[in-house]
Design an enzyme around this catalytic site. Structure first.
Site, PDB file in Angstrom:
ATOM      1  N   VAL A  89       1.114  -3.699   4.082  1.00  0.00           N
ATOM      2  CA  VAL A  89       0.967  -4.780   4.764  1.00  0.00           C
ATOM      3  C   VAL A  89       2.086  -5.731   4.869  1.00  0.00           C
ATOM      4  CG1 VAL A  89      -0.296  -6.149   2.855  1.00  0.00           C
ATOM      5  CG2 VAL A  89      -1.319  -6.334   4.886  1.00  0.00           C
ATOM      6  N   TYR A  95      -4.662   4.662   8.034  1.00  0.00           N
ATOM      7  CA  TYR A  95      -6.061   3.895   7.885  1.00  0.00           C
ATOM      8  C   TYR A  95      -6.930   4.327   9.175  1.00  0.00           C
ATOM      9  CZ  TYR A  95      -4.118   1.327   4.353  1.00  0.00           C
ATOM     10  OH  TYR A  95      -3.295   0.600   3.229  1.00  0.00           O
ATOM     11  N   SER A 103       0.943  -1.308   0.114  1.00  0.00           N
ATOM     12  CA  SER A 103      -0.013   0.109  -0.041  1.00  0.00           C
ATOM     13  C   SER A 103       0.795   1.208  -0.072  1.00  0.00           C
ATOM     14  CB  SER A 103      -0.893   0.107   1.381  1.00  0.00           C
ATOM     15  OG  SER A 103      -2.288  -0.595   0.801  1.00  0.00           O
ATOM     16  N   TYR A 144      -3.083  -2.153 -10.513  1.00  0.00           N
ATOM     17  CA  TYR A 144      -3.247  -1.824  -9.045  1.00  0.00           C
ATOM     18  C   TYR A 144      -2.456  -3.195  -8.383  1.00  0.00           C
ATOM     19  CZ  TYR A 144      -4.832  -2.027  -4.248  1.00  0.00           C
ATOM     20  OH  TYR A 144      -4.962  -1.935  -2.882  1.00  0.00           O
TER      21      TYR A 144
HETATM   22  N1  GLU Z   1      -2.500  -5.582  -1.794  1.00  0.00           N
HETATM   23  C1  GLU Z   1      -2.911  -5.320  -0.577  1.00  0.00           C
HETATM   24  C2  GLU Z   1      -4.523  -4.984  -0.753  1.00  0.00           C
HETATM   25  O1  GLU Z   1      -4.847  -4.731  -1.806  1.00  0.00           O
HETATM   26  C3  GLU Z   1      -2.373  -4.086   0.025  1.00  0.00           C
HETATM   27  C4  GLU Z   1      -2.981  -3.865   1.424  1.00  0.00           C
HETATM   28  C5  GLU Z   1      -1.995  -2.866   2.245  1.00  0.00           C
HETATM   29  O2  GLU Z   1      -0.826  -3.001   2.143  1.00  0.00           O
HETATM   30  O3  GLU Z   1      -2.476  -2.330   3.432  1.00  0.00           O
HETATM   31  O4  GLU Z   1      -5.271  -5.888  -0.174  1.00  0.00           O
END
Ligand code: GLU
Length: 335
Positions: free
Chosen positions: A268, A250, A73, A198
């Site tokens: 993440v 977040y 992210s 994405y």
């Molecule tokens: N690839 C993850 C998703 O889209 C990224 C989430 C993150 O890093 O918070 O769910």
């Protein structure tokens, strides 16, 4: 171990402080590594790196700063900058807002008045900004996005194919959000192409030092302090840092601003970047996460650093300025 309260007046003192932080938090074993795809579970939970890159290009590293991982992210920050640069602030605002959600990163929620995703740091908003990347077909769009990342990082980068394929195979929730946004006209008809883009942006590989250079670039008006390349037009830095400040963490964005008080973004896989505007970029990598998906050692390091040097943007002691003056003077310069 207690950390000695001293403002760094030499590069060596600052390096010693980072080494102390690394030593202090390395034994922490709370948290869990991300497990929504098998690739992310393969990481050694003990991996831990801290890196600071200053606006004038000095690099301070402690621990595993060269361990490679996927950016996840944290990519959202830079793709948002690219969307702003390609379409301008007003148009991007019609597709994605700038309000914190108070919800988790993957919440299926849109603003019920405008039908926009709330902000570019949550998945829905990030998919909307990714959909704005220009280019004739998936290859051109991917290449343009990778070029953008190269400007911030300063060397060639790659997409981890097995992480990308797993994200793509298991990303039903992201797919659901994309279709919902298509229904409200927030993204165009290239739904699968933009979703792939994405998933690819999340799967770009970096190390902790790369992330610190990227953060330092944001802290240096968009100019990479190592290569001198202008990675993003400086007029968009305030937009990027604003959404990082209010939305980058977040559903714990409020607590983060309260405790650390600096624009940040976590991912993440365990990365966390922090920008001290006009001063330096900080990155921490440690894959043990808390319930909100933030690196636990990362949070501790950032809080300790902010407290120790009074870096919180609203700290009345103006630690940001003091930090740089002292570090700068020791090297015969003041930024
Ligand atoms: N690839 C993850 C998703 O889209 C990224 C989430 C993150 O890093 O918070 O769910």
């Amino acid at each position: 171990m207690t950390i000695s309260p001293a403002i760094p007046n030499t590069d060596a003192a600052f390096q010693a402080f980072l080494d102390e932080l690394h030593q202090q938090y390395a034994p922490l074993s709370e948290g869990t590594v991300a497990s929504y795809i098998p690739e992310l579970t393969k990481v050694d939970p003990a991996t831990f790196g801290i890196c600071v890159v200053t606006r004038d290009g000095r690099v301070f590293e402690a621990g595993d700063t060269r361990h490679i991982f996927t950016i996840q992210s944290i990519s959202k920050v830079f793709v948002y900058g690219m969307a702003l640069q390609e379409h301008g602030r007003d148009y991007v605002l019609t597709r994605v807002g700038v309000e914190p959600t108070g919800d988790a990163f993957n919440a299926i929620v849109l603003d019920d008045r405008s039908m926009r995703p709330y902000n570019p740091m949550v998945n829905a908003g990030a998919i909307a900004t990714t959909s704005l990347i220009k280019g004739d077909g998936p290859t051109e769009r991917l290449n343009r996005m990778l070029d953008m990342f190269r400007g911030y990082i300063g060397h060639d980068i790659f997409v981890d194919m097995s992480v990308f394929m797993s994200e793509r195979t298991t990303g039903h929730r992201n797919r659901g959000m994309a279709h919902l946004m298509r229904n409200f006209g927030m993204i165009d008809e290239r739904i699968d192409e933009s979703l792939d883009l994405y998933f690819q942006q999340c799967s770009v590989t970096v190390d902790c030092r790369d992330l610190a250079v990227m953060a330092a670039t944001l802290g240096n008006h968009g100019k990479n302090p190592i290569t001198g390349a202008q990675a993003v037009n400086q007029r968009y830095i305030r937009d990027i840092l604003s959404v990082m400040h209010t939305c980058g963490m977040y559903d714990s964005a409020g607590e983060w601003v309260y405790r650390v008080g600096l624009p940040a973004k976590s991912g993440v896989s365990g990365g966390l970047i922090v920008v001290v505007p006009n001063q330096f970029g900080l990155a921490v990598f440690s894959p043990l996460l808390n319930a909100q998906g933030h690196s636990i050692r990362g949070l501790r390091v950032c809080e300790a650093l902010s407290d120790h040097y009074g870096l919180h943007l609203f700290d009345s002691s103006m630690g940001c300025t003091r930090f740089v003056q002292q570090l700068g003077q020791s090297n015969g310069e003041v930024s």
